[in-house]
Motif scaffolding. Structure first.
Motif, PDB file in Angstrom:
ATOM      1  N   GLU A  36       0.831  -1.212   0.000  1.00  0.00           N
ATOM      2  CA  GLU A  36       0.000   0.000   0.000  1.00  0.00           C
ATOM      3  C   GLU A  36       0.862   1.258   0.000  1.00  0.00           C
ATOM      4  N   LEU A  37       2.031   1.205   0.627  1.00  0.00           N
ATOM      5  CA  LEU A  37       2.959   2.329   0.594  1.00  0.00           C
ATOM      6  C   LEU A  37       3.380   2.603  -0.850  1.00  0.00           C
ATOM      7  N   LYS A  38       3.699   1.525  -1.581  1.00  0.00           N
ATOM      8  CA  LYS A  38       4.125   1.675  -2.978  1.00  0.00           C
ATOM      9  C   LYS A  38       2.990   2.144  -3.888  1.00  0.00           C
ATOM     10  N   SER A  39       1.787   1.684  -3.610  1.00  0.00           N
ATOM     11  CA  SER A  39       0.672   2.004  -4.514  1.00  0.00           C
ATOM     12  C   SER A  39       0.014   3.352  -4.220  1.00  0.00           C
ATOM     13  N   THR A  40       0.336   3.963  -3.107  1.00  0.00           N
ATOM     14  CA  THR A  40      -0.324   5.234  -2.759  1.00  0.00           C
ATOM     15  C   THR A  40       0.659   6.400  -2.672  1.00  0.00           C
ATOM     16  N   ILE A  41       1.766   6.328  -3.391  1.00  0.00           N
ATOM     17  CA  ILE A  41       2.750   7.416  -3.357  1.00  0.00           C
ATOM     18  C   ILE A  41       2.115   8.684  -3.933  1.00  0.00           C
ATOM     19  N   PRO A  42       2.198   9.780  -3.198  1.00  0.00           N
ATOM     20  CA  PRO A  42       1.680  11.048  -3.745  1.00  0.00           C
ATOM     21  C   PRO A  42       2.434  11.439  -5.018  1.00  0.00           C
TER      22      PRO A  42
END
Length: 170
Positions: free
Chosen positions: A95-101
């Motif tokens: 989720e960290l990788k997929s939600t990068i601003p």
């Protein structure tokens, strides 16, 4: 007489159960508490924090905030998040990788996230060993902290480079 014998058997059985429970609790807590806060604070590395521009750019990035809480726990010597939580660790990283601003999204930042992911999994495997070695765990903690620091530095560099107004000669 039978009644007294029956009571003695019950007492013996209940005593044996409580002993095995305490042994399991002791082994679990000793594995999790392999390192202390002082051990982690004695590690020598350069820590980069995000600057104000990056902080504004990622203010709504919940997964980064969750990761930051995990890092704070690791700095405190609290490794319980990594103890038998593989699914949660994997979900956090994905989720960290997929939600990068968008403002901080770049191949360089993604590379730092992947490097951090590798180091977190290495630390997780060290923590979950039944015979966790303090030196190995401390080394893996240092690698995670350095990777997180480099991740922060890369986000700082990304926004710093974008804010530079370099004109090329014509």
């Amino acid at each position: 007489m039978r009644f007294i014998s029956f009571l003695i058997i019950i007492l013996l059985c209940s005593c044996q159960d409580s002993k095995s429970d305490s042994v399991e609790e002791t082994s679990l807590s000793s594995t999790v508490e392999v390192v202390s806060k002082d051990d982690v604070q004695s590690l020598n590395y350069t820590e980069f924090v995000i600057d104000a521009k990056v902080e504004r750019a990622i203010s709504g990035w919940e997964k980064y905030n969750e990761l930051q809480k995990v890092i704070v726990d690791i700095k405190e010597g609290n490794l319980t998040f990594l103890r038998d939580n593989n699914e949660i660790v994997v979900a956090l990283i994905q989720e960290l990788k997929s939600t990068i601003p968008e403002k901080v999204n770049s191949p360089h930042v993604m590379a730092r996230i992947i490097a951090l992911e590798t180091k977190i999994f290495k630390l997780e495997s060290n923590v979950n060993l039944s015979n966790a070695n303090k030196e190995n765990v401390l080394y893996a903690i240092k690698e995670v902290l350095v990777a997180f620091s480099n991740f922060n530095l890369q986000m700082n560099k990304k926004l710093e480079k974008e804010s530079q107004n370099i004109q090329r000669p014509q």
